[in-house]
Design an enzyme around this catalytic site. Sequence first.
Site, PDB file in Angstrom:
ATOM      1  N   ARG A 106      59.773  20.307  30.458  1.00 14.76           N
ATOM      2  CA  ARG A 106      60.213  19.440  29.357  1.00 14.76           C
ATOM      3  C   ARG A 106      60.563  20.275  28.132  1.00 14.76           C
ATOM      4  NH1 ARG A 106      55.969  16.816  31.980  1.00 14.76           N
ATOM      5  NH2 ARG A 106      56.362  14.655  32.615  1.00 14.76           N
ATOM      6  N   ASP A 166      51.202   8.954  31.185  1.00 12.16           N
ATOM      7  CA  ASP A 166      50.288   9.851  31.915  1.00 12.16           C
ATOM      8  C   ASP A 166      48.955   9.127  32.163  1.00 12.16           C
ATOM      9  OD1 ASP A 166      51.536  12.926  30.838  1.00 12.16           O
ATOM     10  OD2 ASP A 166      52.033  11.047  29.853  1.00 12.16           O
ATOM     11  N   ARG A 169      49.318   6.764  35.007  1.00 16.34           N
ATOM     12  CA  ARG A 169      49.306   7.492  36.285  1.00 16.34           C
ATOM     13  C   ARG A 169      47.879   7.894  36.654  1.00 16.34           C
ATOM     14  NH1 ARG A 169      54.649  11.015  34.513  1.00 16.34           N
ATOM     15  NH2 ARG A 169      56.205   9.583  35.389  1.00 16.34           N
ATOM     16  N   HIS A 193      52.432  15.195  26.235  1.00 15.58           N
ATOM     17  CA  HIS A 193      53.000  14.556  27.420  1.00 15.58           C
ATOM     18  C   HIS A 193      53.640  15.680  28.211  1.00 15.58           C
ATOM     19  CE1 HIS A 193      55.345  12.146  30.151  1.00 15.58           C
ATOM     20  NE2 HIS A 193      56.468  12.632  29.683  1.00 15.58           N
TER      21      HIS A 193
HETATM   22  P1  6V0 Z   1      70.146  10.211  31.626  1.00 11.26           P
HETATM   23  O1  6V0 Z   1      70.159   9.235  32.759  1.00 11.26           O
HETATM   24  O2  6V0 Z   1      70.964  11.443  31.714  1.00 11.26           O
HETATM   25  O3  6V0 Z   1      70.520   9.408  30.290  1.00 11.26           O
HETATM   26  C1  6V0 Z   1      70.663   9.995  29.052  1.00 11.26           C
HETATM   27  C2  6V0 Z   1      71.646   9.159  28.262  1.00 11.26           C
HETATM   28  O4  6V0 Z   1      71.699   9.676  26.925  1.00 11.26           O
HETATM   29  C3  6V0 Z   1      73.078   9.189  28.808  1.00 11.26           C
HETATM   30  O5  6V0 Z   1      73.553   7.872  29.014  1.00 11.26           O
HETATM   31  C4  6V0 Z   1      73.858   9.906  27.719  1.00 11.26           C
HETATM   32  O6  6V0 Z   1      75.199   9.470  27.604  1.00 11.26           O
HETATM   33  C5  6V0 Z   1      73.035   9.551  26.492  1.00 11.26           C
HETATM   34  N1  6V0 Z   1      73.295  10.434  25.363  1.00 11.26           N
HETATM   35  C6  6V0 Z   1      73.350  11.785  25.351  1.00 11.26           C
HETATM   36  N2  6V0 Z   1      73.645  12.230  24.128  1.00 11.26           N
HETATM   37  C7  6V0 Z   1      73.780  11.137  23.337  1.00 11.26           C
HETATM   38  C8  6V0 Z   1      74.090  10.943  21.966  1.00 11.26           C
HETATM   39  N3  6V0 Z   1      74.316  11.975  21.156  1.00 11.26           N
HETATM   40  N4  6V0 Z   1      74.146   9.681  21.503  1.00 11.26           N
HETATM   41  C9  6V0 Z   1      73.923   8.626  22.302  1.00 11.26           C
HETATM   42  N5  6V0 Z   1      73.615   8.749  23.611  1.00 11.26           N
HETATM   43  C10 6V0 Z   1      73.564   9.984  24.117  1.00 11.26           C
HETATM   44  O7  6V0 Z   1      68.639  10.711  31.341  1.00 11.26           O
HETATM   45  P2  6V0 Z   1      67.299   9.867  31.578  1.00 11.26           P
HETATM   46  O8  6V0 Z   1      67.530   8.490  31.099  1.00 11.26           O
HETATM   47  O9  6V0 Z   1      66.789  10.107  32.941  1.00 11.26           O
HETATM   48  O10 6V0 Z   1      66.304  10.624  30.573  1.00 11.26           O
HETATM   49  C11 6V0 Z   1      66.464  10.498  29.170  1.00 11.26           C
HETATM   50  C12 6V0 Z   1      65.398  11.296  28.444  1.00 11.26           C
HETATM   51  O11 6V0 Z   1      64.108  10.716  28.656  1.00 11.26           O
HETATM   52  C13 6V0 Z   1      65.270  12.750  28.911  1.00 11.26           C
HETATM   53  O12 6V0 Z   1      65.073  13.594  27.791  1.00 11.26           O
HETATM   54  C14 6V0 Z   1      64.029  12.714  29.781  1.00 11.26           C
HETATM   55  O13 6V0 Z   1      63.407  13.984  29.893  1.00 11.26           O
HETATM   56  C15 6V0 Z   1      63.187  11.732  29.009  1.00 11.26           C
HETATM   57  N6  6V0 Z   1      62.063  11.126  29.731  1.00 11.26           N
HETATM   58  C16 6V0 Z   1      60.941  10.893  29.026  1.00 11.26           C
HETATM   59  C17 6V0 Z   1      59.835  10.326  29.619  1.00 11.26           C
HETATM   60  C18 6V0 Z   1      58.602  10.128  28.812  1.00 11.26           C
HETATM   61  O14 6V0 Z   1      57.546   9.767  29.362  1.00 11.26           O
HETATM   62  N7  6V0 Z   1      58.634  10.343  27.523  1.00 11.26           N
HETATM   63  C19 6V0 Z   1      59.879   9.929  30.967  1.00 11.26           C
HETATM   64  C20 6V0 Z   1      61.029  10.114  31.669  1.00 11.26           C
HETATM   65  C21 6V0 Z   1      62.178  10.787  31.122  1.00 11.26           C
END
Ligand code: 6V0
Length: 332
Positions: A106, A166, A169, A193
Amino acid sequence: ATVQEKLLERVFEEEGTLTVRKVTIVGVGQVGMACAYSIMQQGICREIALVDMLKDKLQGELLDMQHCQRFVKHVDIQASTDYAVTANSNLCIVTAGSRQKEGESRRDLVQRNVNIFKGIIPQLVKYSPNTILMIVSNPVDILTYVAWKISGLPRERVIGSGTNLDTARFHFLISEKLNVAPTNVHGWIIGEHGDASVAVWSGVNIAGVNLKDLNPGMGGKDDPEKWEDIHKKVINSAYEMIKLKGYTSWAIGLSVAQMTQTIIRNQKNVHAISTLVKGFHGIDEDVFLSLPCVLGSKGVMYVIKQTLDENEVKQLQSCARTMHEIQKTLVF
Ligand code: 6V0
């Protein structure tokens, strides 16, 4: 006259400014949509605004969510690349940004996502100066600190989804080992996290029976029952899912929905969320880590002063120092 005019007699003109119970979600990827779907399905708020930079994806997700409306308690859903759509939100959830690829931690995502946050956070605050910000993008603890700094909002209104997931889980894995439902397992994962999270073995209990009283070695290296493996599984679970399905989504969606409900309905439930921990457990750096917090409609109301053992405190302090070192290298 149109059919609408023939059918409906207007009693008063709707005014556009009164906003109640509105939640914005930035980033309509796997995580953002799992959050949006869970929040909509549970009827937690009246309005949901979705923002992303991918116009077509946004429009597609909007249509899909709108077609759900026949099956749920009605929620107004809007979507736009323009942040004006987020105006007057009570809560803004940020899931935008890069996610880990196989083999990445991360923390490897940090500067990439800080750059993205520089564009997002000021826009959210501009349109909703009274909002609470909930950060989900990773590395969530550091990005919550960054969002706090960029936004200028008070500490109680900037939180990270933290170790609420977490902890869930952890409960699930203990429930499997004991054959007791996860909701009846009490125990906390706090701190980062991620890889340096702290399992509070000293407090794990079922119906008030402290499991460490039954097995004093619990959580340690010499425990014949190897309870420590459960914490290792919690830490590895995201890596495992990323290897198997490429991302994680459903559980983080429900975790965020649970906290959203607490905030929107001012429920004062206790969640492990990332908050400014300076002054707790001997930490003196400006860092965000998860501790159990009482949440309400204005944000973090209280931090629970847990009784931790010496080893648990040491782990927290060492994690705080590492976070602080990483923060010093960031440009924002
Ligand atoms: P994804 O499916 O790639 O979605 C990310 C989205 O962000 C996409 O639709 C992009 O277009 C959008 N995006 C990127 N840059 C911008 C911007 N400047 N403005 C607006 N939108 C933008 O990724 P996913 O949804 O799987 O993960 C998103 C984030 O959540 C990542 O950083 C993961 O590491 C994080 N997670 C955090 C968790 C937690 O427990 N905190 C758990 C799971 C994932």
